[in-house]
Structures are given as structure tokens and as C-alpha cells.
Design a protein around this motif. Structure first.
Motif, PDB file in Angstrom:
ATOM      1  N   ARG A   6      -3.393  75.032 -14.556  1.00  0.00           N
ATOM      2  CA  ARG A   6      -2.500  75.866 -15.342  1.00  0.00           C
ATOM      3  C   ARG A   6      -1.521  75.045 -16.182  1.00  0.00           C
ATOM      4  NH1 ARG A   6      -1.813  81.218 -13.344  1.00  0.00           N
ATOM      5  NH2 ARG A   6      -3.140  81.658 -11.537  1.00  0.00           N
ATOM      6  N   SER A   7      -1.138  73.868 -15.700  1.00  0.00           N
ATOM      7  CA  SER A   7      -0.074  73.137 -16.387  1.00  0.00           C
ATOM      8  C   SER A   7      -0.295  71.640 -16.328  1.00  0.00           C
ATOM      9  CB  SER A   7       1.291  73.490 -15.793  1.00  0.00           C
ATOM     10  OG  SER A   7       1.337  73.171 -14.424  1.00  0.00           O
ATOM     11  N   ALA A   8       0.307  70.948 -17.295  1.00  0.00           N
ATOM     12  CA  ALA A   8       0.240  69.497 -17.384  1.00  0.00           C
ATOM     13  C   ALA A   8       1.318  68.867 -16.512  1.00  0.00           C
ATOM     14  CB  ALA A   8       0.410  69.071 -18.841  1.00  0.00           C
ATOM     15  N   ALA A   9       1.387  67.538 -16.542  1.00  0.00           N
ATOM     16  CA  ALA A   9       2.336  66.821 -15.692  1.00  0.00           C
ATOM     17  C   ALA A   9       3.775  67.219 -15.983  1.00  0.00           C
ATOM     18  CB  ALA A   9       2.159  65.309 -15.879  1.00  0.00           C
ATOM     19  N   ASP A  10       4.072  67.536 -17.246  1.00  0.00           N
ATOM     20  CA  ASP A  10       5.434  67.895 -17.622  1.00  0.00           C
ATOM     21  C   ASP A  10       5.648  69.402 -17.681  1.00  0.00           C
ATOM     22  OD1 ASP A  10       3.902  68.489 -19.815  1.00  0.00           O
ATOM     23  OD2 ASP A  10       5.070  67.288 -21.240  1.00  0.00           O
ATOM     24  N   GLY A  11       4.699  70.161 -17.152  1.00  0.00           N
ATOM     25  CA  GLY A  11       4.825  71.610 -17.142  1.00  0.00           C
ATOM     26  C   GLY A  11       4.289  72.295 -18.374  1.00  0.00           C
ATOM     27  N   SER A  12       3.795  71.543 -19.349  1.00  0.00           N
ATOM     28  CA  SER A  12       3.229  72.147 -20.560  1.00  0.00           C
ATOM     29  C   SER A  12       1.981  72.952 -20.220  1.00  0.00           C
ATOM     30  CB  SER A  12       2.892  71.065 -21.590  1.00  0.00           C
ATOM     31  OG  SER A  12       4.040  70.352 -21.987  1.00  0.00           O
ATOM     32  N   ARG A  13       1.631  73.840 -21.103  1.00  0.00           N
ATOM     33  CA  ARG A  13       0.523  74.754 -20.862  1.00  0.00           C
ATOM     34  C   ARG A  13      -0.822  74.066 -20.999  1.00  0.00           C
ATOM     35  NH1 ARG A  13      -0.816  80.035 -24.579  1.00  0.00           N
ATOM     36  NH2 ARG A  13      -1.847  81.323 -23.005  1.00  0.00           N
ATOM     37  N   LEU A  28      -7.302  65.432 -13.788  1.00  0.00           N
ATOM     38  CA  LEU A  28      -6.677  64.705 -14.892  1.00  0.00           C
ATOM     39  C   LEU A  28      -5.590  65.497 -15.598  1.00  0.00           C
ATOM     40  CD1 LEU A  28      -6.587  62.149 -16.574  1.00  0.00           C
ATOM     41  CD2 LEU A  28      -8.430  63.083 -18.006  1.00  0.00           C
ATOM     42  N   ALA A  29      -5.787  66.772 -15.851  1.00  0.00           N
ATOM     43  CA  ALA A  29      -4.798  67.535 -16.622  1.00  0.00           C
ATOM     44  C   ALA A  29      -3.391  67.439 -16.037  1.00  0.00           C
ATOM     45  CB  ALA A  29      -5.234  68.994 -16.749  1.00  0.00           C
ATOM     46  N   PRO A  30      -3.214  67.539 -14.711  1.00  0.00           N
ATOM     47  CA  PRO A  30      -1.854  67.425 -14.160  1.00  0.00           C
ATOM     48  C   PRO A  30      -1.300  66.002 -14.178  1.00  0.00           C
ATOM     49  CG  PRO A  30      -3.318  68.655 -12.672  1.00  0.00           C
ATOM     50  CD  PRO A  30      -4.175  67.968 -13.685  1.00  0.00           C
ATOM     51  N   ARG A  31      -2.095  65.024 -14.617  1.00  0.00           N
ATOM     52  CA  ARG A  31      -1.632  63.646 -14.705  1.00  0.00           C
ATOM     53  C   ARG A  31      -1.296  63.231 -16.130  1.00  0.00           C
ATOM     54  NH1 ARG A  31      -4.705  63.988 -10.163  1.00  0.00           N
ATOM     55  NH2 ARG A  31      -4.166  62.593  -8.422  1.00  0.00           N
ATOM     56  N   LEU A  32      -1.481  64.128 -17.083  1.00  0.00           N
ATOM     57  CA  LEU A  32      -1.173  63.856 -18.479  1.00  0.00           C
ATOM     58  C   LEU A  32      -0.061  64.779 -18.948  1.00  0.00           C
ATOM     59  CD1 LEU A  32      -4.774  63.585 -19.998  1.00  0.00           C
ATOM     60  CD2 LEU A  32      -3.318  61.721 -19.170  1.00  0.00           C
ATOM     61  N   ASP A  33       0.835  64.250 -19.778  1.00  0.00           N
ATOM     62  CA  ASP A  33       1.914  65.064 -20.344  1.00  0.00           C
ATOM     63  C   ASP A  33       1.428  65.821 -21.567  1.00  0.00           C
ATOM     64  OD1 ASP A  33       3.873  64.303 -18.510  1.00  0.00           O
ATOM     65  OD2 ASP A  33       4.470  62.547 -19.679  1.00  0.00           O
ATOM     66  N   GLY A  34       2.098  66.930 -21.837  1.00  0.00           N
ATOM     67  CA  GLY A  34       1.862  67.661 -23.071  1.00  0.00           C
ATOM     68  C   GLY A  34       0.853  68.780 -22.935  1.00  0.00           C
ATOM     69  N   ALA A  35       0.928  69.713 -23.876  1.00  0.00           N
ATOM     70  CA  ALA A  35      -0.017  70.824 -23.904  1.00  0.00           C
ATOM     71  C   ALA A  35      -1.439  70.294 -24.073  1.00  0.00           C
ATOM     72  CB  ALA A  35       0.337  71.775 -25.039  1.00  0.00           C
ATOM     73  N   GLN A  36      -2.375  70.938 -23.402  1.00  0.00           N
ATOM     74  CA  GLN A  36      -3.768  70.496 -23.439  1.00  0.00           C
ATOM     75  C   GLN A  36      -4.691  71.693 -23.581  1.00  0.00           C
ATOM     76  OE1 GLN A  36      -4.558  67.976 -19.901  1.00  0.00           O
ATOM     77  NE2 GLN A  36      -2.335  67.688 -19.820  1.00  0.00           N
ATOM     78  N   HIS A  37      -5.769  71.484 -24.320  1.00  0.00           N
ATOM     79  CA  HIS A  37      -6.845  72.473 -24.415  1.00  0.00           C
ATOM     80  C   HIS A  37      -8.135  71.777 -24.005  1.00  0.00           C
ATOM     81  CE1 HIS A  37      -9.103  75.991 -25.653  1.00  0.00           C
ATOM     82  NE2 HIS A  37      -9.922  75.189 -26.320  1.00  0.00           N
ATOM     83  N   TRP A  38      -8.700  72.179 -22.890  1.00  0.00           N
ATOM     84  CA  TRP A  38      -9.912  71.568 -22.365  1.00  0.00           C
ATOM     85  C   TRP A  38     -11.127  72.388 -22.793  1.00  0.00           C
ATOM     86  CZ3 TRP A  38     -10.748  67.461 -18.657  1.00  0.00           C
ATOM     87  CH2 TRP A  38      -9.595  66.702 -18.407  1.00  0.00           C
ATOM     88  N   VAL A  39     -12.120  71.687 -23.368  1.00  0.00           N
ATOM     89  CA  VAL A  39     -13.391  72.312 -23.714  1.00  0.00           C
ATOM     90  C   VAL A  39     -14.407  71.841 -22.683  1.00  0.00           C
ATOM     91  CG1 VAL A  39     -15.097  72.704 -25.515  1.00  0.00           C
ATOM     92  CG2 VAL A  39     -12.724  72.192 -26.149  1.00  0.00           C
ATOM     93  N   LEU A  40     -14.815  72.742 -21.805  1.00  0.00           N
ATOM     94  CA  LEU A  40     -15.694  72.396 -20.686  1.00  0.00           C
ATOM     95  C   LEU A  40     -17.137  72.704 -21.054  1.00  0.00           C
ATOM     96  CD1 LEU A  40     -13.585  73.941 -17.779  1.00  0.00           C
ATOM     97  CD2 LEU A  40     -13.396  71.668 -18.817  1.00  0.00           C
ATOM     98  N   HIS A  41     -17.995  71.688 -20.959  1.00  0.00           N
ATOM     99  CA  HIS A  41     -19.394  71.826 -21.340  1.00  0.00           C
ATOM    100  C   HIS A  41     -20.283  71.675 -20.108  1.00  0.00           C
ATOM    101  CE1 HIS A  41     -18.389  71.224 -25.663  1.00  0.00           C
ATOM    102  NE2 HIS A  41     -17.479  70.405 -25.180  1.00  0.00           N
ATOM    103  N   ASP A  42     -21.159  72.617 -19.894  1.00  0.00           N
ATOM    104  CA  ASP A  42     -22.168  72.485 -18.846  1.00  0.00           C
ATOM    105  C   ASP A  42     -23.314  73.430 -19.176  1.00  0.00           C
ATOM    106  OD1 ASP A  42     -21.946  71.141 -15.801  1.00  0.00           O
ATOM    107  OD2 ASP A  42     -23.497  72.670 -16.028  1.00  0.00           O
ATOM    108  N   ARG A  43     -24.530  73.061 -18.784  1.00  0.00           N
ATOM    109  CA  ARG A  43     -25.671  73.927 -19.059  1.00  0.00           C
ATOM    110  C   ARG A  43     -25.804  75.050 -18.055  1.00  0.00           C
ATOM    111  NH1 ARG A  43     -30.840  72.076 -16.447  1.00  0.00           N
ATOM    112  NH2 ARG A  43     -30.222  70.632 -14.808  1.00  0.00           N
ATOM    113  N   ASP A  44     -25.084  74.947 -16.934  1.00  0.00           N
ATOM    114  CA  ASP A  44     -25.236  75.916 -15.856  1.00  0.00           C
ATOM    115  C   ASP A  44     -24.105  76.945 -15.896  1.00  0.00           C
ATOM    116  OD1 ASP A  44     -25.560  77.326 -13.524  1.00  0.00           O
ATOM    117  OD2 ASP A  44     -25.752  75.586 -12.222  1.00  0.00           O
ATOM    118  N   PRO A  45     -24.382  78.186 -16.265  1.00  0.00           N
ATOM    119  CA  PRO A  45     -23.310  79.184 -16.342  1.00  0.00           C
ATOM    120  C   PRO A  45     -22.705  79.479 -14.983  1.00  0.00           C
ATOM    121  CG  PRO A  45     -25.448  80.245 -16.571  1.00  0.00           C
ATOM    122  CD  PRO A  45     -25.694  78.759 -16.624  1.00  0.00           C
TER     123      PRO A  45
END
Length: 388
Positions: A199-206, A170-187
């Protein structure tokens, strides 16, 4: 989750082979002697171990993962470095200084073994990517583009992230800077998600990534305050009705859209057909509903829960279409599908063993085609702060 709750081989023995979308990395407790660059090994150590209490880490990109935020102990104290972790708007409420809550949807004891092995998650990643409903992206992009505070970037919470495949899709399909918070119980899965993050969004944003260890319970609007989006993949069908209600309540209360993909629909088509297909499918669906889980009823329950809270819901099909090119995935899916059916109805064992043997032979010969039906759901809360 589609068909398998524990992948063949079990999580305790799970290892990746080089060359896939997920880098080969050691598991928890093995990082010091494992493969990978120094920064990747440090990232694994930071993101794979530790106690089962709340924790938060920020990861910019796989090769920068070691420069994440400081770990917190159960009391929220800083580590030796002493600097508080940066607080990002939308990444969750702040309690004591530097402490952020882990989004959880279910309480689970630390003694409960991990449910998924990374081999299974990696094996299904390309099929998941091909199946997800592209038609839900345009209305999602429209909503995100009109959200207040967009100039500071989007915060996305990914529940039950596994190895991070949703973010990679999904991140490379959305424009703009993004901060993903990933939740899982399994380290063990979280360390894969960290080092293989986009590393980057659809428009190259971080794109930056933060991992938090925790399971799926007590989700509240406060946990999503300021967040732009909640995502999950193959999650709804392993939730209870109350848990889906809590999820809908949290999203509606925070005005946070949700994209919930790949919920099992309870329908499977196999070509050529076999007289036992329907009986195996029925037993498997019953297995999915054990212990109060919704299984194939999850999408209907989610539509009702969101609708009761004034949230607009769109549902689109997202089937796996498996042929000779997906033989490895088909084989493992068959073993899990038939195995769960026999666990639910032991009297099927003798016939199911013949059935599985024949199906695996057809799969190996390139003669089997399978369509495993799933559904994707996009939930768009009503107007909030002038946004429609």
C-alpha cells in the motif's frame, strides 16, 4: 528459478491457507463463490481471468482493486463504461487510443500450463526476502533519487511477478510514490499479486499496482520508455542467452536500471554431507540448462550482455540459508531438486530414492542444514539525459 519450475501439487490444484502473506482467494473461474470481501472477489474476477491477449489493469490497494482501469479487448476498445484507461508515463508505449503493450520476454502458447503454484511461491517468500542482497539497495536508491521526473513518482516493471513478492519486498524499501506494473502469463498468480500488493512506500507515499497478462518476449526500449526500474526475481536462470540479450538491450536503450534477484548459482551445501550430494547437484544443474536455458550460467551471461552495452553491473550473493525453522521449504526444495536430477539422469533413480528418503528424515528431525547459493544483479545504464 531456484530449483523448481513446477511446485509440488501443480498449479491446477493450488490453494492458499488463511493467515499467510497472500490472502486466501479463489482461482480463476471460482471467484463468484469463493471467500473474501466483495471488493476482493471483484478484484479476483478482474485480475484472474480473461483471454491471453494484451490487457492492463490499475489497482490502488487490495481493498480498492475493483476500482481499477477498464479492461481492453484485443483491438484496444474500451469496455461498456467507455472511459479510456489512464495512461501513466513509463508504464509502456501507447498504440491505439487506450491501448498499452504488454511487456513480454518469450512467446508461449496459451495451451502451455502455468509453471508455478502459489503454494511454492508463498513457501519461499520469506527465504527470498531474507536472501536478497541489501547492499544493492543504496546504489539503486541513489540512481532513482537522481532520475528526471521523479516528482511524478516511479514506474517499476516487475517481470514474471508471480504472486507479487518482489513488490512486497522492494516497494516499502524505496521512498516516493510508486506505480508497479506486474507482468505474468498466469492470471491465477496475477490475482494474488493484485490483492496482496503493498500500500505504501518507505516514506508513506502511495503505491499503486497494475497487472498485465503476458509472458517474457520481444522486450524493447519502447516498452520501458520513462520507466524508473525493471525488476525480476528468480527469472534470469530460466531465460535463454538471446532473451537475456534482449533484456539488456531494452534496459540500456531506455536507460532503465534493473534489479534482478535470486538467480540460481549452481552451488549447494548440505550438512551433514552425503557422497551423492555432488552427483545430484551436477545432474540438477544439467537439468537447468535444458532447452537452451542458462540455469546457473545466467548471471555470467547477464553480466556480459549488460557490459557489452555499456551498463555498469554489480553482483552480490543472495543465498538461501535453511535450517530447522525452514523445514517445510527444505522438504519441498529437496523433492524438486532430486526429482529434476533424476529426470535428467534416470540411472540415478534407485540411489536417489534412498538419498531423498534419508535427507527428508534428517530434515524432519531438525538435523539438516542447507545453503542454496543465488546471486543478485543490479544493472545501472550509463548517463542518460544528464543522469549519471
Amino acid at each position: 528459478m531456484s530449483t523448481q519450475r513446477t511446485a509440488p501439487g501443480g498449479p491446477a490444484t493450488a490453494r492458499q491457507t488463511p493467515g499467510g502473506s497472500i490472502p486466501a482467494q479463489p482461482g480463476p473461474g471460482e471467484a463468484e463463490s469463493g471467500t473474501g470481501t466483495d471488493s476482493e472477489r471483484e478484484a479476483v474476477m478482474r485480475n484472474a481471468g480473461g483471454p491471453a491477449h494484451e490487457e492492463a489493469r490499475i489497482v490502488d490497494a487490495p481493498d480498492e482493486a475493483a476500482r481499477g482501469a477498464e479492461d481492453r479487448d484485443a483491438a484496444g476498445d474500451a469496455t461498456d463504461e467507455g472511459a479510456p484507461a489512464p495512461v501513466i508515463a513509463g508504464a509502456g508505449p501507447v498504440g491505439r487510443p487506450g491501448e498499452r503493450a504488454t511487456v513480454r520476454l518469450r512467446d508461449g502458447g496459451s495451451e502451455e500450463p502455468p509453471r508455478y503454484a502459489p503454494e511454492w511461491l508463498q513457501l519461499r517468500e520469506s527465504a527470498d526476502a531474507a536472501a536478497r542482497a541489501q547492499e544493492l539497495l543504496d546504489p539503486l536508491r541513489t540512481r532513482l533519487a537522481g532520475m528526471p521526473g521523479r516528482e511524478g513518482g516511479l514506474v517499476v516493471h516487475d517481470l514474471g511477478c508471480g504472486t507479487g513478492s518482489m513488490g512486497r519486498w522492494l516497494a516499502p524499501r524505496l521512498d516516493g510514490a510508486q506505480h508497479w506494473v506486474l507482468h505474468d502469463r498466469d492470471p491465477y498468480l496475477l490475482h494474488f499479486a493484485a490483492v496482496a500488493s503493498p500500500r505504501s512506500a518507505a516514506d508513506g507515499s502511495r503505491v499503486t499496482v497494475e497487472t498485465r497478462r503476458g509472458d517474457v518476449a520481444r522486450l524493447t526500449p519502447d516498452a520501458l520508455e520513462g520507466a524508473a526500474l525493471l525488476t525480476a526475481s528468480a527469472l534470469l536462470d530460466v531465460l535463454t542467452e538471446d532473451e537475456i540479450g534482449a533484456l539488456a538491450e531494452a534496459c540500456a536503450g531506455a536507460g532503465c536500471p534493473a534489479l534482478l534477484t535470486l538467480s540460481v548459482a549452481g552451488r549447494v551445501e548440505l550438512v551433514p554431507a552425503d557422497p551423492l550430494d555432488a552427483e545430484i547437484a551436477e545432474a540438477f544443474n544439467a537439468h537447468q540448462r535444458r532447452d537452451g536455458l542458462l540455469g546457473p550460467d545466467a548471471i555470467a551471461a547477464a553480466c556480459e550482455a549488460f557490459g557489452e552495452r555499456g551498463v555498469t553491473v554489480r553482483v552480490a550473493p543472495s543465498p538461501w540459508r535453511l535450517g530447522p525453522d525452514e523445514a517445510a521449504l527444505t522438504e519441498q526444495w529437496l523433492r524438486g531438486w532430486v526429482g529434476a536430477a533424476v529426470e535428467q539422469r534416470p540411472e540415478l533413480r534407485e540411489r536417489a530414492e534412498r538419498y531423498l528418503r534419508d535427507r527428508l528424515a534428517a530434515c524432519a528431525a531438525g538435523e539438516l542444514r542447507v545453503v542454496i547459493h543465488h546471486s543478485d544483479l543490479l544493472a545501472l545504464p550509463g548517463p542518460l539525459g544528464g543522469v549519471s
